[in-house]
Motif scaffolding. Structure first.
Motif, PDB file in Angstrom:
ATOM      1  N   VAL A  52       0.764  -1.320  -0.065  1.00  0.00           N
ATOM      2  CA  VAL A  52      -0.071   0.173  -0.121  1.00  0.00           C
ATOM      3  C   VAL A  52       0.849   1.097   0.244  1.00  0.00           C
ATOM      4  O   VAL A  52       0.644   2.354  -0.650  1.00  0.00           O
ATOM      5  N   GLY A  53       2.209   1.247   0.784  1.00  0.00           N
ATOM      6  CA  GLY A  53       2.815   2.295   0.798  1.00  0.00           C
ATOM      7  C   GLY A  53       3.589   2.588  -0.645  1.00  0.00           C
ATOM      8  O   GLY A  53       3.705   3.815  -0.962  1.00  0.00           O
ATOM      9  N   GLU A  54       3.891   1.434  -1.085  1.00  0.00           N
ATOM     10  CA  GLU A  54       4.721   1.656  -2.508  1.00  0.00           C
ATOM     11  C   GLU A  54       3.456   2.166  -3.603  1.00  0.00           C
ATOM     12  O   GLU A  54       3.975   2.961  -4.389  1.00  0.00           O
ATOM     13  N   MET A  55       2.118   1.714  -3.488  1.00  0.00           N
ATOM     14  CA  MET A  55       1.195   2.404  -4.263  1.00  0.00           C
ATOM     15  C   MET A  55       0.982   3.836  -4.096  1.00  0.00           C
ATOM     16  O   MET A  55       0.831   4.430  -5.099  1.00  0.00           O
ATOM     17  N   SER A  56       1.028   4.236  -3.006  1.00  0.00           N
ATOM     18  CA  SER A  56       0.934   5.416  -2.651  1.00  0.00           C
ATOM     19  C   SER A  56       1.889   6.237  -2.981  1.00  0.00           C
ATOM     20  O   SER A  56       1.679   7.437  -3.535  1.00  0.00           O
ATOM     21  N   ALA A  57       3.209   5.861  -3.029  1.00  0.00           N
ATOM     22  CA  ALA A  57       4.259   6.446  -3.621  1.00  0.00           C
ATOM     23  C   ALA A  57       4.130   6.591  -4.971  1.00  0.00           C
ATOM     24  O   ALA A  57       4.180   7.648  -5.615  1.00  0.00           O
ATOM     25  N   GLU A  58       3.816   5.398  -5.820  1.00  0.00           N
ATOM     26  CA  GLU A  58       3.548   5.528  -7.263  1.00  0.00           C
ATOM     27  C   GLU A  58       2.529   6.696  -7.541  1.00  0.00           C
ATOM     28  O   GLU A  58       2.713   7.374  -8.725  1.00  0.00           O
ATOM     29  N   PHE A  59       1.499   6.706  -6.877  1.00  0.00           N
ATOM     30  CA  PHE A  59       0.455   7.684  -7.180  1.00  0.00           C
ATOM     31  C   PHE A  59       0.961   8.921  -7.041  1.00  0.00           C
ATOM     32  O   PHE A  59       0.648   9.799  -7.819  1.00  0.00           O
ATOM     33  N   ALA A  60       1.724   9.142  -5.691  1.00  0.00           N
ATOM     34  CA  ALA A  60       2.059  10.614  -5.738  1.00  0.00           C
ATOM     35  C   ALA A  60       3.047  10.994  -6.573  1.00  0.00           C
ATOM     36  O   ALA A  60       3.131  12.046  -7.064  1.00  0.00           O
ATOM     37  N   GLY A  61       4.008  10.181  -6.949  1.00  0.00           N
ATOM     38  CA  GLY A  61       5.237  10.479  -7.879  1.00  0.00           C
ATOM     39  C   GLY A  61       4.618  10.754  -9.403  1.00  0.00           C
ATOM     40  O   GLY A  61       4.843  11.545 -10.055  1.00  0.00           O
ATOM     41  N   THR A  62       3.769   9.996  -9.768  1.00  0.00           N
ATOM     42  CA  THR A  62       2.910  10.263 -11.052  1.00  0.00           C
ATOM     43  C   THR A  62       2.153  11.235 -11.036  1.00  0.00           C
ATOM     44  O   THR A  62       2.079  12.114 -12.118  1.00  0.00           O
ATOM     45  N   PHE A  63       1.654  11.656  -9.858  1.00  0.00           N
ATOM     46  CA  PHE A  63       0.796  13.039  -9.709  1.00  0.00           C
ATOM     47  C   PHE A  63       1.656  13.851 -10.037  1.00  0.00           C
ATOM     48  O   PHE A  63       1.197  14.960 -10.635  1.00  0.00           O
ATOM     49  N   ILE A  64       2.874  14.091  -9.460  1.00  0.00           N
ATOM     50  CA  ILE A  64       3.525  15.287  -9.557  1.00  0.00           C
ATOM     51  C   ILE A  64       4.040  15.419 -10.891  1.00  0.00           C
ATOM     52  O   ILE A  64       4.080  16.405 -11.575  1.00  0.00           O
ATOM     53  N   LEU A  65       4.263  14.379 -11.589  1.00  0.00           N
ATOM     54  CA  LEU A  65       4.954  14.397 -12.965  1.00  0.00           C
ATOM     55  C   LEU A  65       3.913  14.934 -13.897  1.00  0.00           C
ATOM     56  O   LEU A  65       4.134  15.967 -14.656  1.00  0.00           O
ATOM     57  N   ILE A  66       2.319  14.451 -13.609  1.00  0.00           N
ATOM     58  CA  ILE A  66       1.520  15.122 -14.733  1.00  0.00           C
ATOM     59  C   ILE A  66       0.977  16.450 -14.262  1.00  0.00           C
ATOM     60  O   ILE A  66       0.699  17.285 -15.130  1.00  0.00           O
ATOM     61  N   LEU A  67       1.370  16.970 -12.925  1.00  0.00           N
ATOM     62  CA  LEU A  67       0.949  18.314 -12.624  1.00  0.00           C
ATOM     63  C   LEU A  67       1.769  19.416 -13.437  1.00  0.00           C
ATOM     64  O   LEU A  67       1.642  20.214 -14.054  1.00  0.00           O
ATOM     65  N   PHE A  68       3.005  18.905 -13.645  1.00  0.00           N
ATOM     66  CA  PHE A  68       4.060  19.778 -14.332  1.00  0.00           C
ATOM     67  C   PHE A  68       3.904  19.640 -15.776  1.00  0.00           C
ATOM     68  O   PHE A  68       4.075  20.365 -16.574  1.00  0.00           O
ATOM     69  N   GLY A  69       3.698  18.214 -16.224  1.00  0.00           N
ATOM     70  CA  GLY A  69       3.695  17.932 -17.735  1.00  0.00           C
ATOM     71  C   GLY A  69       2.462  18.591 -18.312  1.00  0.00           C
ATOM     72  O   GLY A  69       2.335  19.325 -19.106  1.00  0.00           O
ATOM     73  N   CYS A  70       1.410  18.026 -17.992  1.00  0.00           N
ATOM     74  CA  CYS A  70      -0.038  18.858 -18.522  1.00  0.00           C
ATOM     75  C   CYS A  70      -0.113  20.096 -18.100  1.00  0.00           C
ATOM     76  O   CYS A  70      -0.695  21.007 -19.156  1.00  0.00           O
ATOM     77  N   GLY A  71       0.258  20.475 -17.003  1.00  0.00           N
ATOM     78  CA  GLY A  71       0.086  21.954 -16.532  1.00  0.00           C
ATOM     79  C   GLY A  71       1.004  22.785 -17.595  1.00  0.00           C
ATOM     80  O   GLY A  71       0.429  23.730 -17.963  1.00  0.00           O
TER      81      GLY A  71
END
Length: 272
Positions: A11-30
């Motif tokens: 669950v912690g690993e999934m949370s990290a993958e969620f958060a890391g990809t979230f940050i990636l897309i904020l900057f990319g699509c933004g």
């Protein structure tokens, strides 16, 4: 190790993958939203922001999950690096979910700008969120885009394997995330025309779904009315495995042999 601990670990690993990809897309699509709707920046600023988004996402998620942030990376690591196959599905789900939620946030924040720039929510602004062949402007078919995605993701995984291989000369002092970000910048600058360098199924599918449920009815098709959404999913998955295989064939196996032949060699800085 108890089953409960293993479960909470995943669950912690999934949370990290969620958060890391979230940050990636904020900057990319933004950055794409800003360049497209307000003409603040250009292709180079898009490439740099995507690369920096990758770097920052890796720093966010790296300790807990290894910061794959990309199903093509997860698959290649499962095939060649003994990453657990039972974690592949959960990692991919977390990556797509992180990309989806981040794209919703970008869509909400740029609501007024997108409505002014493209009131009908058409292909004119669709590529803020997901890729199109030829960036929606050049005569590239879905098959040409598939070729491009296989090659681009192959380059990505080939070099990622190189800079993270402890038997090679990997970057020291926790610089690998920055170098991987530069790889994405370089791919964007050199391989961005044919298909918008998705090189990541989660990066494309999550935002594509977010755009679809917020008014982009043609999100699954390209400007030629072909079903296109599968291209930036299938292409990167194939290309990632091929790139990793070429690294193992051309470089990795010889590094392993060199290590066996020189058991007393002084390790490089990145080996420690």
């Amino acid at each position: 190790m108890s089953k409960g601990f293993m479960k909470s670990g995943l669950v912690g690993e999934m949370s990290a993958e969620f958060a890391g990809t979230f940050i990636l897309i904020l900057f990319g699509c933004g950055v794409v939203a800003q360049v497209v709707t307000a003409e603040l920046g250009d292709h180079d600023s898009i490439s740099w922001a995507w690369g920096l988004g990758v770097t920052l996402g890796i720093y966010v998620a790296g300790r807990l999950s290894g910061a794959h942030l990309n199903p093509a990376v997860t698959l290649a690591l499962a095939v060649f690096k003994d990453f657990s196959w039972r974690k592949v599905g959960p990692y991919v789900i977390a990556q797509i979910a992180g990309a989806f939620v981040a794209a919703l946030l970008v869509r909400w924040n740029y609501t007024e700008m997108l409505a002014k720039f493209d009131p009908g929510h058409t292909f004119k602004s669709q590529f803020v969120f997901s890729t199109l062949p030829g960036n929606g402007s050049f005569p590239i078919s879905e098959w040409g885009a598939l070729r491009d995605q296989i090659i681009g993701t192959g380059i990505l995984l080939f070099v990622i394997f190189a800079v993270t291989d402890l038997l090679n000369n990997p970057p020291g002092a926790n610089m690998a995330p920055f170098i991987i970000g530069l790889i994405v910048v370089a791919i964007g600058m050199a391989w961005g025309t044919d298909a918008g360098y998705a090189i990541n199924p989660a990066r494309d599918l999550g935002p594509r779904l977010a755009s679809y449920i917020t008014g982009y009815n043609t999100a699954w098709r390209d400007q030629y009315n072909n079903f296109y959404f599968w291209v930036p999913i299938v292409g990167p998955l194939i290309g990632g495995v091929l790139g990793a295989a070429f690294y193992r064939m051309l470089i990795g196996r010889y590094l392993a042999k060199a290590g066996e032949q020189e058991p007393g060699r002084v390790p490089a800085a990145g080996d420690r």
